[in-house]
Design an enzyme around this catalytic site. Structure first.
Site, PDB file in Angstrom:
ATOM      1  CB  CYS A  50      -1.003  -0.007   1.133  1.00  0.00           C
ATOM      2  SG  CYS A  50      -0.261  -0.283   2.723  1.00  0.00           S
ATOM      3  CG  HIS A  99      15.545   1.457  -4.224  1.00  0.00           C
ATOM      4  ND1 HIS A  99      15.215   2.618  -3.565  1.00  0.00           N
ATOM      5  CD2 HIS A  99      14.370   0.842  -4.531  1.00  0.00           C
ATOM      6  CE1 HIS A  99      13.893   2.708  -3.486  1.00  0.00           C
ATOM      7  NE2 HIS A  99      13.359   1.643  -4.057  1.00  0.00           N
TER       8      HIS A  99
END
Lengths: 449, 272
Positions: A50, A99
């Protein structure tokens, strides 16, 4: 071969944009296979929670791969009619690996140190693994990423301290009592926060729940949900001696627990410590109560300051996590560099030359004394055989370097000729099936600890 | 030869303890896995050297070397290390290391300044009653020191919680209940040993020193015994919990010190 990531997260995009670009579980398989059908893209994993949507790919060249991802994302969200390109971030090679490692260690999360992103990344990977959009690179990269996430959690305190009020109450209770199992909690008044705290306490082992409320029927009703016992409000301080933890949140305009009453409770408890949490505003418990021996009183501001200091602590621990990531990054890079074509060719030549020399030495005694000319001839012949034999594979390997699956040839070659075995061999890969057994965690940024 | 080994192992043990201490302090400030392994490894290494030094001492005199000042402090330190290592093993609590090792290192330091060869001891003290008497002293002293250390930690943690301050100590120290249990267990286990110290001491001196009850050490030890008995009574029979009994444990520890000061006034409790 290049590792790429492109995506958006709570840091770059508002929720309207994030929700326009999500990949529900049932659409993931299809999305992944369509992504790998693009010309430059060989492997793909989509991480969709989300708070973030990220597409990880292995591409034959950076620009082509990024173009593939852009086309793919456009095709996915076109229907929803909203422009996402402004919100996207892109990383390639080192940046992309870094990342991923930071994401999986929850350094990039809204609440740094939350525990769920690791499980969510594992799920994303296992989806991709099932539809076979991962291969050599991602099988290795993601498995290493999970190891990074695990190291960060076990070797630093990043997820150790509570970062929400209700968990801070649990953390404090654990600093008074060694073990919450067998302890009792009393709820004075009702309220979302106090119920949530009581639930956390219960899941940490608290057994008995006493509930009191000005409205006795309400107390009885609440007692059912907690499997506890209702107590009449008129004489709740008499029952308080049985409680080790008290959470007060009445709407009363005045205090409901006073110092003299608390002294009586403590003499009944024979001095056993009691932990009081006052989350009502205006406060329910006289501040002076904290001065009673073995009473520990915390109000909502105190809890908030515990939370604030815990968040600072997590930021400090995040620095340690970055050093772990750097180490792991180095390890992954050294593995990746072994997949380069040029060093592989050099290794192959070296191994062939070693074999040739070893064989010459072995038969040298049988041939007897050779003149310089004869020796030269033998060397020329044997070298010639090796060069001829290796010529075609090398040409083809160089040609495949530009191809999107080129590194697979490199890997096969290294494997078939055992090129890594005389040096430090990379650790063997575990059976990919292992990652399938994971708990289904849906929400990335809950009040995780 | 053995005497040289006593000294060599003594210094190796002291160095290992000192470096372990540094790692425990570092671990207290920042939880790191490597530091944690190193700290425990070094304290175990120190204990191994410590034991080796003890064994070498034993071989050099032919009986348990527990009679001089050096051996006494040396053995109290050894008992504390033993107690600490078992505690860390049993509870997994590593934060206490930073607080117990200074006691061990100090005791070893004191023992070094009182070093003398075991052979030079007077025959008066080379006696099996004395050996028993002294052996139980080590255990009770080590246990009471442990109780004092954990009581101090209790008081620190209690203060943090009352003042609602989230500091490093708050984060690292275990809960009040754990600290309270540790110190009361230490006292409960040490008091029987101290009782044995007094009983064996009296039995030993009945004939030789009829006026044994006038000895300052006997008097101060009995007072210490009373303080710790009061501690246990308050803790288990009364309703004194936590802070107040922690102070009683510290009073007991202070009176242990008083016993050591009395040693300079005693007429038969001298070493050697």
């Amino acid at each position: 071969m290049h590792i790429l990531v492109s995506g958006l997260s709570h840091k770059t995009a508002p929720v309207e944009v994030r929700e326009a670009l999500t990949f529900p579980e049932h659409t993931l398989g299809e999305a992944l296979t369509s992504l790998t059908s693009y010309p430059h893209t060989n492997e793909a994993v989509i991480l969709s929670t989300c708070n973030r949507t990220e597409v990880y790919t292995v591409a034959s060249d950076i620009e082509g791969g990024q173009g593939d991802i852009a086309k793919f994302l456009n095709s996915c969200h076109e229907a929803k009619g909203c422009d996402i390109t402004d919100y996207l971030y892109q990383h390639d090679s080192l940046g992309a690996i870094n990342h991923l490692f930071r994401v999986v260690s929850s350094l990039d999360s809204m609440i740094v140190g939350e525990a769920q992103i690791l499980g969510q990344t594992k799920e994303a990977y296992s989806h991709a693994f099932e539809v076979q959009t991962t291969n050599l690179i991602f099988n290795r990269l993601f498995r290493q990423a999970f190891a990074v996430g695990k190291r960060v959690r076990t070797e630093t305190d990043i997820g150790e301290n509570a970062v929400s009020i209700s968990y801070a109450a649990v953390q404090l209770a654990k600093k008074v009592f060694s073990d919450l199992s067998g302890k009792s909690v009393m709820l004075v008044g009702a309220g979302k926060m106090s119920e949530l705290t009581a639930k956390h306490l219960q899941s940490n082992g608290v057994e008995n729940v006493l509930i009191t409320n000005r409205n006795y029927d309400k107390a009885v009703e609440m007692a059912k949900t907690f499997n506890g016992k209702a107590v009449r409000f008129d004489d709740f301080t008499d029952e308080m001696a049985a409680a080790d933890i008290v959470i007060s949140s009445t709407g009363a305009p005045h205090t409901v627990i006073r110092k003299d009453a608390m002294k009586k409770v403590m003499s009944k408890r024979r001095g056993r410590p009691i932990f009081l949490i006052d989350i009502a505003v205006p406060r329910d418990i006289e501040a002076d109560v904290n001065n009673v021996e073995n009473v520990y009183l915390y109000d909502i501001d105190d809890l908030q300051s515990v939370v604030d200091s815990n968040i600072e602590e997590r930021t400090r621990e995040a620095k340690e996590a970055e050093t772990i990531i750097k180490q792991e990054l180095q390890e992954f890079l050294s593995w990746v560099s072994s997949l380069e074509v040029i060093p592989t060719i050099a290794d192959l030549r070296r191994v062939a030359e070693q074999i040739r020399r070893a064989e010459l030495e072995r038969v040298g005694t049988k041939l007897g004394e050779l003149s310089a000319e004869e020796l030269n001839a033998v060397n020329t012949v044997t070298s010639g055989i090796i060069n001829k034999l290796l010529h075609e594979p090398m040409i083809r390997l160089k040609q495949s370097a530009g191809h999107k699956e080129g590194y697979l040839y490199v890997d096969s070659l290294r494997h078939l000729f055992a090129l890594d075995e005389d040096e430090e061999a990379p650790p063997k890969q575990k059976a990919p099936e292992q990652v399938k057994n994971m708990s289904p965690i849906k929400n990335e940024y809950g009040t995780g600890r | 030869m053995e005497e040289k080994l006593v000294i060599i192992f003594f210094w190796l043990a002291l160095m290992a303890y000192a470096s372990a201490f540094i790692f425990y302090v570092y671990l207290f400030i920042q939880k790191r896995q490597l530091t944690s392994y190193l700290a425990t490894g070094l304290v175990l290494l120190g204990f191994a050297f410590h034991t080796a030094s003890f064994v070498a001492g034993w071989r050099s005199v032919g009986h348990i070397p527990v009679e001089g000042a050096f051996e006494t402090y040396f053995m109290i330190a050894w008992s504390m290390a033993l107690i600490y290592i078992s505690l860390e093993w049993l509870t997994g609590l590593k934060v206490i290391g930073a607080w117990v090792l200074p006691f061990i290192i100090t005791l070893m330091g004191i023992s070094w300044f009182r070093y003398e060869s075991a052979e030079r001891l007077s025959p008066v003290v080379q006696n099996s009653w004395v050996i028993m008497h002294v052996s139980v002293i080590f255990l009770s002293y080590a246990g009471f020191t442990m109780a004092a250390a954990t009581s101090v930690l209790y008081l620190i943690q209690q203060r943090q919680l009352k003042q609602r301050r989230v500091t490093l100590f708050f984060r690292r120290l275990p809960s009040l209940e754990v600290l309270d249990n540790l110190s009361s267990t230490a006292v409960s286990l040490s008091l029987p040993f101290m009782t044995m110290v007094i009983v064996t001491g009296i039995l030993r001196s009945l004939k030789q020193f009829p006026a044994w009850y006038l000895d300052p050490i006997v008097i101060s030890t009995t007072l210490t015994w009373i303080v710790y008995s009061v501690y246990l009574a308050l803790r288990y029979l009364g309703s004194w919990q936590g802070r107040r009994v922690a102070y009683v444990a510290l009073v007991g520890f202070a009176s242990l010190f008083a016993v050591e000061v009395m040693r300079s006034f005693t007429f038969f409790h001298r070493f050697g």
